[in-house]
Design a protein around this motif. Structure first.
Motif, PDB file in Angstrom:
ATOM      1  N   ILE A 151       0.870  -1.189   0.000  1.00 11.25           N
ATOM      2  CA  ILE A 151       0.000   0.000   0.000  1.00 11.25           C
ATOM      3  C   ILE A 151       0.903   1.234   0.000  1.00 11.25           C
ATOM      4  CG2 ILE A 151      -1.754   1.282   1.301  1.00 11.25           C
ATOM      5  CD1 ILE A 151      -2.495  -1.443   2.647  1.00 11.25           C
ATOM      6  N   ILE A 152       0.749   2.084  -0.997  1.00 12.32           N
ATOM      7  CA  ILE A 152       1.570   3.302  -1.065  1.00 12.32           C
ATOM      8  C   ILE A 152       0.720   4.483  -0.573  1.00 12.32           C
ATOM      9  CG2 ILE A 152       2.964   4.791  -2.549  1.00 12.32           C
ATOM     10  CD1 ILE A 152       3.531   2.409  -4.323  1.00 12.32           C
ATOM     11  N   GLY A 153       1.314   5.291   0.343  1.00 14.93           N
ATOM     12  CA  GLY A 153       0.577   6.423   0.930  1.00 14.93           C
ATOM     13  C   GLY A 153       0.245   6.158   2.384  1.00 14.93           C
ATOM     14  N   LYS A 154       1.166   5.448   3.048  1.00 18.26           N
ATOM     15  CA  LYS A 154       1.005   4.903   4.411  1.00 18.26           C
ATOM     16  C   LYS A 154       0.239   5.757   5.432  1.00 18.26           C
ATOM     17  CE  LYS A 154       4.118   3.126   7.995  1.00 18.26           C
ATOM     18  NZ  LYS A 154       5.523   2.810   8.290  1.00 18.26           N
ATOM     19  N   HIS A 155       0.516   7.071   5.450  1.00 15.46           N
ATOM     20  CA  HIS A 155      -0.062   7.889   6.528  1.00 15.46           C
ATOM     21  C   HIS A 155      -1.422   8.488   6.178  1.00 15.46           C
ATOM     22  CE1 HIS A 155       3.684   7.349   8.595  1.00 15.46           C
ATOM     23  NE2 HIS A 155       4.345   7.776   7.532  1.00 15.46           N
ATOM     24  N   GLY A 156      -1.922   8.228   5.005  1.00 19.57           N
ATOM     25  CA  GLY A 156      -3.202   8.797   4.575  1.00 19.57           C
ATOM     26  C   GLY A 156      -4.383   8.062   5.188  1.00 19.57           C
ATOM     27  N   GLN A 157      -5.590   8.665   5.089  1.00 21.15           N
ATOM     28  CA  GLN A 157      -6.748   8.031   5.744  1.00 21.15           C
ATOM     29  C   GLN A 157      -7.139   6.727   5.065  1.00 21.15           C
ATOM     30  OE1 GLN A 157     -10.693   9.647   5.950  1.00 21.15           O
ATOM     31  NE2 GLN A 157     -10.540  10.714   3.995  1.00 21.15           N
ATOM     32  N   LEU A 158      -7.076   6.654   3.730  1.00 25.39           N
ATOM     33  CA  LEU A 158      -7.489   5.408   3.079  1.00 25.39           C
ATOM     34  C   LEU A 158      -6.494   4.284   3.363  1.00 25.39           C
ATOM     35  CD1 LEU A 158      -9.429   3.792   1.360  1.00 25.39           C
ATOM     36  CD2 LEU A 158      -8.240   4.624  -0.693  1.00 25.39           C
ATOM     37  N   ALA A 159      -5.191   4.606   3.361  1.00 28.64           N
ATOM     38  CA  ALA A 159      -4.189   3.581   3.668  1.00 28.64           C
ATOM     39  C   ALA A 159      -4.447   2.991   5.057  1.00 28.64           C
ATOM     40  CB  ALA A 159      -2.785   4.173   3.577  1.00 28.64           C
ATOM     41  N   GLN A 160      -4.749   3.863   6.010  1.00 30.88           N
ATOM     42  CA  GLN A 160      -5.010   3.375   7.374  1.00 30.88           C
ATOM     43  C   GLN A 160      -6.300   2.554   7.425  1.00 30.88           C
ATOM     44  OE1 GLN A 160      -3.942   6.268  10.636  1.00 30.88           O
ATOM     45  NE2 GLN A 160      -3.666   7.625   8.888  1.00 30.88           N
ATOM     46  N   ALA A 161      -7.304   2.992   6.672  1.00 32.95           N
ATOM     47  CA  ALA A 161      -8.568   2.231   6.625  1.00 32.95           C
ATOM     48  C   ALA A 161      -8.343   0.878   5.936  1.00 32.95           C
ATOM     49  CB  ALA A 161      -9.634   3.037   5.886  1.00 32.95           C
ATOM     50  N   LEU A 162      -7.474   0.843   4.949  1.00 32.25           N
ATOM     51  CA  LEU A 162      -7.174  -0.431   4.266  1.00 32.25           C
ATOM     52  C   LEU A 162      -6.500  -1.413   5.223  1.00 32.25           C
ATOM     53  CD1 LEU A 162      -5.918   0.873   0.805  1.00 32.25           C
ATOM     54  CD2 LEU A 162      -7.632  -0.938   1.098  1.00 32.25           C
ATOM     55  N   ILE A 163      -5.565  -0.907   6.003  1.00 26.52           N
ATOM     56  CA  ILE A 163      -4.889  -1.784   6.977  1.00 26.52           C
ATOM     57  C   ILE A 163      -5.919  -2.311   7.985  1.00 26.52           C
ATOM     58  CG2 ILE A 163      -3.202  -1.830   8.880  1.00 26.52           C
ATOM     59  CD1 ILE A 163      -1.829  -1.736   6.177  1.00 26.52           C
ATOM     60  N   ALA A 164      -6.809  -1.415   8.447  1.00 26.57           N
ATOM     61  CA  ALA A 164      -7.797  -1.812   9.463  1.00 26.57           C
ATOM     62  C   ALA A 164      -8.819  -2.811   8.912  1.00 26.57           C
ATOM     63  CB  ALA A 164      -8.504  -0.575  10.006  1.00 26.57           C
ATOM     64  N   LEU A 197     -14.610  10.977   0.992  1.00 27.60           N
ATOM     65  CA  LEU A 197     -14.188   9.957   1.968  1.00 27.60           C
ATOM     66  C   LEU A 197     -14.108  10.520   3.393  1.00 27.60           C
ATOM     67  CD1 LEU A 197     -11.216   8.053   0.270  1.00 27.60           C
ATOM     68  CD2 LEU A 197     -13.645   7.430   0.379  1.00 27.60           C
ATOM     69  N   TYR A 198     -14.497   9.703   4.333  1.00 35.23           N
ATOM     70  CA  TYR A 198     -14.320  10.067   5.745  1.00 35.23           C
ATOM     71  C   TYR A 198     -14.075   8.796   6.540  1.00 35.23           C
ATOM     72  CZ  TYR A 198     -18.941   8.240   6.539  1.00 35.23           C
ATOM     73  OH  TYR A 198     -20.010   7.383   6.592  1.00 35.23           O
ATOM     74  N   SER A 199     -13.491   8.966   7.720  1.00 35.58           N
ATOM     75  CA  SER A 199     -13.167   7.816   8.576  1.00 35.58           C
ATOM     76  C   SER A 199     -12.710   8.362   9.921  1.00 35.58           C
ATOM     77  CB  SER A 199     -12.016   7.013   7.948  1.00 35.58           C
ATOM     78  OG  SER A 199     -10.861   7.846   7.896  1.00 35.58           O
ATOM     79  N   THR A 220     -18.661   8.805   1.641  1.00 35.89           N
ATOM     80  CA  THR A 220     -18.239   7.399   1.546  1.00 35.89           C
ATOM     81  C   THR A 220     -17.323   7.040   2.705  1.00 35.89           C
ATOM     82  OG1 THR A 220     -18.396   7.500  -0.859  1.00 35.89           O
ATOM     83  CG2 THR A 220     -17.089   5.700   0.058  1.00 35.89           C
ATOM     84  N   SER A 221     -17.668   5.965   3.379  1.00 36.26           N
ATOM     85  CA  SER A 221     -16.830   5.454   4.458  1.00 36.26           C
ATOM     86  C   SER A 221     -15.547   4.861   3.866  1.00 36.26           C
ATOM     87  CB  SER A 221     -17.609   4.372   5.213  1.00 36.26           C
ATOM     88  OG  SER A 221     -16.723   3.484   5.821  1.00 36.26           O
ATOM     89  N   ALA A 222     -14.399   5.373   4.317  1.00 36.38           N
ATOM     90  CA  ALA A 222     -13.115   4.861   3.797  1.00 36.38           C
ATOM     91  C   ALA A 222     -12.947   3.382   4.128  1.00 36.38           C
ATOM     92  CB  ALA A 222     -11.965   5.674   4.382  1.00 36.38           C
ATOM     93  N   SER A 223     -13.529   2.966   5.231  1.00 41.72           N
ATOM     94  CA  SER A 223     -13.433   1.559   5.619  1.00 41.72           C
ATOM     95  C   SER A 223     -14.209   0.666   4.634  1.00 41.72           C
ATOM     96  CB  SER A 223     -13.963   1.433   7.039  1.00 41.72           C
ATOM     97  OG  SER A 223     -14.395   0.146   7.280  1.00 41.72           O
ATOM     98  N   GLU A 224     -15.408   1.142   4.220  1.00 41.05           N
ATOM     99  CA  GLU A 224     -16.188   0.371   3.225  1.00 41.05           C
ATOM    100  C   GLU A 224     -15.459   0.356   1.885  1.00 41.05           C
ATOM    101  OE1 GLU A 224     -19.486  -1.199   3.616  1.00 41.05           O
ATOM    102  OE2 GLU A 224     -18.801  -1.015   5.681  1.00 41.05           O
ATOM    103  N   LEU A 225     -14.874   1.497   1.511  1.00 39.54           N
ATOM    104  CA  LEU A 225     -14.079   1.528   0.269  1.00 39.54           C
ATOM    105  C   LEU A 225     -12.907   0.549   0.390  1.00 39.54           C
ATOM    106  CD1 LEU A 225     -13.148   2.656  -2.498  1.00 39.54           C
ATOM    107  CD2 LEU A 225     -12.068   4.563  -1.265  1.00 39.54           C
ATOM    108  N   GLY A 226     -12.296   0.516   1.575  1.00 30.00           N
ATOM    109  CA  GLY A 226     -11.198  -0.430   1.799  1.00 30.00           C
ATOM    110  C   GLY A 226     -11.655  -1.862   1.558  1.00 30.00           C
ATOM    111  N   GLN A 227     -12.825  -2.211   2.091  1.00 33.94           N
ATOM    112  CA  GLN A 227     -13.334  -3.583   1.906  1.00 33.94           C
ATOM    113  C   GLN A 227     -13.635  -3.865   0.441  1.00 33.94           C
ATOM    114  OE1 GLN A 227     -16.406  -4.685   4.844  1.00 33.94           O
ATOM    115  NE2 GLN A 227     -15.513  -3.098   6.114  1.00 33.94           N
TER     116      GLN A 227
END
Ligand SMILES: NC(=O)C1=CN([C@@H]2O[C@H](COP(=O)(O)OP(=O)(O)OC[C@H]3O[C@@H](n4cnc5c(N)ncnc54)[C@H](OP(=O)(O)O)[C@@H]3O)[C@@H](O)[C@H]2O)C=CC1
Ligand SMILES: Cc1cn([C@H]2C[C@H](O)[C@@H](COP(=O)(O)OP(=O)(O)O[C@H]3O[C@@H](C)C(=O)[C@@H](O)[C@H]3O)O2)c(=O)[nH]c1=O
Length: 288
Positions: free
Chosen positions: A9-22, A155-157, A188-195
């Protein structure tokens, strides 16, 4: 279905990157890298990162996302959003690694009155949107079949900075708020986008472009009202303040924003069911 087990995942500190990890499925091993770990201005640096992590999948969330600042920092926005995206796509092709690249509803000018389909003609209104569109074009220009673009909106999270957190802060600091009521899309929930991204990553074949948002639509004003109502119900706010609907022309900002940038997510619903945005907002507020 493919079985991809190692992701970069590139962009480690961004909100979507964190939501993807979670939201990452257990079977996937993901490494997130920020600008200290990989230089997206350098093809060699990206290829080295792919080899080091033995990634079978890259998710590019790195972007210049400050919409108003981009108006006066055009070069910086294009450097990240166009050139960085193009380099990552080229590195993916050279190493034969699947790539999911993120883009935005702001590639559209908002002059349409029905939701934008993946093959509707983009035409951005502001520098951020233009740089993201140029990034899409750079990615597509590689003619690599294992790459796709995922456009999302608003996006929000619980991570990073976003409209929900800004509103909650302002609702405790200001006696009243004025919020734009003539710009419509879908929060859009970043967590749902992550899923959605994790599900997409396992698809046998990829379409060139996907649209993903929560279900429904809203103006920023309707979104702000819902944030206040739900936060009060959940005990996250103590006091209700007046929120006044205003038009875009009444709000001073450097960048113009599309009046209607709702994305048509019909095709993506075959991969994952989209939940109504109010339901996802409740879930995120509960975690704040
Ligand atoms: N936020 C939104 O509402 C929406 C976002 N998108 C897209 O989704 C993606 C993720 O957005 P989001 O997570 O919200 O954005 P954020 O701004 O939260 O994160 C972007 C990340 O990119 C990193 N970055 C910026 N420049 C560089 C660079 N030169 N090299 C390496 N990393 C860099 C930033 O690093 P640093 O922290 O060090 O600056 C930051 O961590 C983006 O492509 C965005 O365009 C799409 C629709 C809506
Ligand atoms: C703080 C505030 C903002 N607004 C308006 C300004 C703007 O039109 C809208 C949202 O403000 P923001 O600055 O949070 O939004 P903005 O940075 O435009 O959000 C966009 O970010 C990029 C990265 C995307 O890709 C888009 O999908 C979208 O999410 O709300 C008000 O009307 N009242 C207020 O008090």
């Amino acid at each position: 279905m493919k079985s991809i087990s190692r992701a970069l995942i590139i962009g480690k500190h961004g909100q979507l990157a964190q939501a993807l990890i979670a939201s990452k499925p257990n079977k996937i091993i993901a490494t997130a890298m920020g600008r200290d770990d990989v230089d997206i201005g350098s093809l060699e640096s990206i290829i080295a990162a792919i080899k080091q992590t033995r990634a079978e999948l890259i998710i590019n969330t790195a972007a210049y996302t400050q919409v108003d600042m981009a108006e006066s920092q055009r070069d910086q926005a294009f450097s990240v959003n166009r050139d960085g995206a193009g380099n990552i796509a080229l590195a993916a092709k050279r190493t034969q690694t699947r790539l999911i690249h993120l883009s935005t509803d702001y590639v559209f000018n908002g002059k349409q009155n029905k939701a934008y389909c993946v093959d509707d003609e983009p035409s951005a209104l502001n520098v951020y949107g233009a740089s993201k569109l140029a990034g899409e074009q750079a990615v597509i220009a590689t003619k690599y079949e294992e790459v796709c673009i995922v456009r999302s909106s608003w996006l929000y999270s619980q991570f990073g900075t976003n409209f929900v957190k800004t509103m909650l802060r302002l609702m405790t600091q200001q006696p009243k708020l004025s919020v734009i009521d003539d710009q419509t899309s879908c929060p859009t929930s970043a967590s749902e986008l992550g899923q959605f991204i994790w599900s997409l990553s396992q698809q046998e074949t990829l379409a060139p472009i996907y649209h993903w948002s929560d279900a429904g639509k809203a103006s920023w004003y309707e979104f702000a009202l819902a944030i206040q109502d739900m936060a009060l119900n959940l005990g996250k706010l103590d006091t209700r303040i007046p929120i006044e609907p205003i038009s875009s022309s009444q709000f001073s900002s450097a960048a113009s924003r599309p009046l209607f940038s709702l994305l048509d997510i019909t095709a993506s619903r075959q991969i994952m069911t989209a939940k109504p945005w109010r339901e996802n907002l409740t879930s995120v507020l509960q975690q704040l």
